[in-house]
Motif scaffolding. Structure first.
Motif, PDB file in Angstrom:
ATOM      1  N   TYR A 252       0.835  -1.196   0.000  1.00 33.30           N
ATOM      2  CA  TYR A 252       0.000   0.000   0.000  1.00 33.30           C
ATOM      3  C   TYR A 252       0.872   1.248   0.000  1.00 33.30           C
ATOM      4  CZ  TYR A 252      -3.005  -3.789   1.561  1.00 33.30           C
ATOM      5  OH  TYR A 252      -3.649  -5.004   1.667  1.00 33.30           O
ATOM      6  N   ASN A 254       3.018   4.519  -0.305  1.00 36.64           N
ATOM      7  CA  ASN A 254       2.738   5.940  -0.178  1.00 36.64           C
ATOM      8  C   ASN A 254       3.568   6.693  -1.230  1.00 36.64           C
ATOM      9  OD1 ASN A 254       2.269   8.578   0.663  1.00 36.64           O
ATOM     10  ND2 ASN A 254       3.534   8.423   2.505  1.00 36.64           N
ATOM     11  N   GLY A 257      -0.378   3.680  -3.537  1.00 36.21           N
ATOM     12  CA  GLY A 257      -1.285   2.640  -3.084  1.00 36.21           C
ATOM     13  C   GLY A 257      -0.969   1.261  -3.627  1.00 36.21           C
ATOM     14  N   SER A 259       1.234  -2.355  -4.391  1.00 33.54           N
ATOM     15  CA  SER A 259       1.908  -3.344  -3.545  1.00 33.54           C
ATOM     16  C   SER A 259       2.887  -4.173  -4.367  1.00 33.54           C
ATOM     17  CB  SER A 259       0.884  -4.265  -2.869  1.00 33.54           C
ATOM     18  OG  SER A 259       0.081  -3.538  -1.951  1.00 33.54           O
ATOM     19  N   TYR A 285       1.811   0.552   6.582  1.00 36.76           N
ATOM     20  CA  TYR A 285       0.407   0.344   6.231  1.00 36.76           C
ATOM     21  C   TYR A 285       0.045  -1.138   6.153  1.00 36.76           C
ATOM     22  CZ  TYR A 285       0.960   5.232   4.970  1.00 36.76           C
ATOM     23  OH  TYR A 285       1.243   6.577   5.011  1.00 36.76           O
ATOM     24  N   LEU A 288      -3.209  -2.881   7.366  1.00 37.85           N
ATOM     25  CA  LEU A 288      -4.446  -2.694   6.613  1.00 37.85           C
ATOM     26  C   LEU A 288      -4.666  -3.821   5.615  1.00 37.85           C
ATOM     27  CD1 LEU A 288      -4.121   1.142   5.923  1.00 37.85           C
ATOM     28  CD2 LEU A 288      -5.253  -0.017   7.831  1.00 37.85           C
ATOM     29  N   GLN A 289      -3.795  -4.806   5.626  1.00 41.25           N
ATOM     30  CA  GLN A 289      -3.851  -5.940   4.695  1.00 41.25           C
ATOM     31  C   GLN A 289      -5.122  -6.755   4.904  1.00 41.25           C
ATOM     32  OE1 GLN A 289      -0.850  -8.776   5.570  1.00 41.25           O
ATOM     33  NE2 GLN A 289      -1.825 -10.414   4.424  1.00 41.25           N
ATOM     34  N   LYS A 313       0.145   5.273  11.966  1.00 47.67           N
ATOM     35  CA  LYS A 313      -0.864   5.490  10.941  1.00 47.67           C
ATOM     36  C   LYS A 313      -2.194   4.836  11.293  1.00 47.67           C
ATOM     37  CE  LYS A 313       1.977   7.695   8.253  1.00 47.67           C
ATOM     38  NZ  LYS A 313       1.875   9.159   8.076  1.00 47.67           N
ATOM     39  N   THR A 314      -2.138   3.686  11.944  1.00 47.16           N
ATOM     40  CA  THR A 314      -3.359   2.943  12.220  1.00 47.16           C
ATOM     41  C   THR A 314      -3.946   3.211  13.600  1.00 47.16           C
ATOM     42  OG1 THR A 314      -1.951   1.102  12.912  1.00 47.16           O
ATOM     43  CG2 THR A 314      -2.822   1.033  10.669  1.00 47.16           C
ATOM     44  N   ARG A 370     -10.056  -1.878   8.230  1.00 47.86           N
ATOM     45  CA  ARG A 370      -9.922  -2.435   6.884  1.00 47.86           C
ATOM     46  C   ARG A 370     -11.255  -2.406   6.142  1.00 47.86           C
ATOM     47  NH1 ARG A 370      -7.372  -7.694   9.266  1.00 47.86           N
ATOM     48  NH2 ARG A 370      -5.313  -6.947   9.909  1.00 47.86           N
ATOM     49  N   GLY A 398      -5.461  -0.475   1.771  1.00 48.76           N
ATOM     50  CA  GLY A 398      -4.805   0.739   2.215  1.00 48.76           C
ATOM     51  C   GLY A 398      -5.702   1.952   2.112  1.00 48.76           C
TER      52      GLY A 398
END
Length: 474
Positions: A252, A254, A257, A259, A285, A288-289, A313-314, A370, A398
């Motif tokens: 994801y 930056n 977005g 992979s 990130y 967020l998978q 971030k999360t 997610r 993401g």
């Protein structure tokens, strides 16, 4: 002075005293320097404890409403100028170039290009519960220095998490940091020196570019494709240069977005072995998978990969808790630099994260996150398709999309964004050289807002006439 305290109210008595005295100062129009009634008198007249009055007055001194002399005599303080700023500018990528670009202005601009979740998405009760648990069970311990590697109970939780995603590690090869940026700084200080060369992705993380440049490190730019770094461009660089490291954001990415694909990952590891360089893999990130993915650190890499992750971030950017895992030799060097430059990390912040991991709260939170981001991603992609925007790639998850208007005059985008009350994150920010780009990072957590929707439509076919442009070929 009648404070009219309501002892049946849910508001604590001390806070009621603060509010009542502040209101009295405002409505009475008393001049700065006016002496307040004594603590004893105010407590007696309002049937309060003297300790409650003292605590309320001390709070008001801290807020600048009162001033004290000799610790027991309180006066109305001189009021600050009416035009003094109420808030400070908020940090963002590229802040040193355009400080304040992501702060709320008079119109409450939407931060469509920012790199964090909206405040309204935060589940503060879970963090509050963890804080209460820590203060109840280990109030003395959290105010001490943490251990050099980081809080042991947190590293045990991190070891379990790494095992679940097939990243080989052990608790003594995990080092906690104050977020991913701190991890990068420690690695640069430890592994590199001024004049060394590294490979970075473009577009990529602006703060990493500046951090490397600050340390005098030379940057070799390799384009980011849908499946990872452009291998042909990378191999051309390696034929000429001998970089010490490759910095990569695998999942994801930056800002695009995208992979990493397995084929690209395997080729990168082969190049790292044959060309003798380290890979620093950032995975901030990764939590967020929600689909199968490829991490370099989860493949056989002969200790060529240093894995960096973070909860900023999360979970919370304020907690500043990150970590990395590397070979025992590198960890030993990093510990010395970490201790020398910062005396370690926050034991309190690490205890909060460890609690959230241990009781399952964090796992449940990212599951909900997610699902919510997935729904917002799908909705945003549909709007962009309807309005004929060009999307660099369709992410598997993401929070970021890399997109630009597909019709009309793209140079009008900044002006149109201002008219819609939207703040953009310029595409040039994600270039190591600051090269102009009309691509925009879109945070899908903000894209459902009416202001973002208005911008997408204004820069779509209803605002100009042209043929539709599909997903870019890269």
């Amino acid at each position: 002075m009648d404070l009219e305290i309501n002892r049946q109210a849910l508001i604590p008595v001390v806070q009621q005293i603060v509010s009542a005295v502040a209101e009295w100062i405002r409505e009475s129009g008393v001049s700065p320097g006016t002496r307040l009634p004594s603590i004893r008198q105010l407590a007696h007249d309002n049937l309060l404890s003297q300790s409650s009055v003292i605590e309320a007055f001390e709070r008001m001194v801290a807020d600048g409403l009162l001033a004290s002399r000799h610790g027991s005599v309180f006066f109305v303080a001189a009021q600050p100028p009416a035009d003094s700023p109420a808030t400070e500018c908020q940090w963002h990528e590229g802040a040193e170039q355009d400080w304040g670009a992501f702060t709320d202005g008079p119109l409450g601009e939407l931060k469509l290009g920012c790199g964090w979740l909206p405040d309204s998405w935060r589940e503060n009760d879970d963090i509050s519960y963890a804080i209460r648990e820590i203060t109840r069970t280990d109030i003395a311990g959290v105010f001490n220095y943490s251990t050099p590697l980081g809080l042991p109970v947190l590293r045990e939780q991190l070891f379990k998490r790494l095992t679940q995603i097939q990243v080989a590690a052990s608790a003594d090869r995990i080092l906690t940091t104050q977020g991913a940026s701190h991890a990068h700084d420690l690695l640069i200080r430890t592994l590199l020196k001024a004049g060394d060369t590294v490979v970075i992705e473009s577009p990529g993380y602006a703060n990493l570019y500046r951090l490397l440049a600050f340390h005098g490190v030379k940057l070799l730019e390799v384009p980011r494709t849908r499946s990872g770094p452009d291998l042909q461009a990378l191999e051309a660089l390696l034929a000429i240069h001998h970089p010490r490291c490759l910095f990569i954001n695998s999942l994801y990415h930056n800002p695009t977005g995208t992979s990493l694909s397995l084929a690209v990952a395997e080729r990168l590891l082969h190049l790292a072995r044959t060309r003798d360089f380290l890979i620093i893999e950032e995975d901030v990130y990764g939590d967020l998978q929600h689909a199968s993915c490829t991490r370099l650190a989860a493949l056989s890499h002969d200790e060529r990969v240093i894995y960096v992750a973070s909860f900023s971030k999360t979970l919370s950017s304020a907690l500043r808790v990150g970590y990395l895992t590397a070979s025992a030799a590198i960890i030993a060097q990093l510990v010395k630099v970490k201790t020398l430059t910062g005396m370690g990390t926050s034991r309190f912040a690490e205890a909060v994260v460890a609690t959230l991991l241990a009781n399952g709260t964090y796992r449940k939170w990212v599951q909900r996150l997610r699902r919510r981001l997935s729904a917002e991603m799908a909705a945003t992609l549909q709007v962009l398709e309807d309005e004929e925007w060009e999307v660099f790639a369709v992410p598997a998850g993401g929070m970021f999309l890399w997109a630009r208007p597909g019709v009309g005059d793209r140079s009008q985008l900044p002006a149109q964004a201002r008219r819609c009350g939207v703040l953009l994150s310029s595409g040039s920010l994600f270039s190591p050289t600051g090269e102009h780009s009309d691509w925009q990072r879109i945070n899908v957590a903000y894209a459902g807002d009416r202001r973002a929707q208005a911008l997408f439509k204004a820069m779509g076919p209803s605002g100009s006439t042209s043929t539709s442009l599909k997903t870019t070929k890269m």
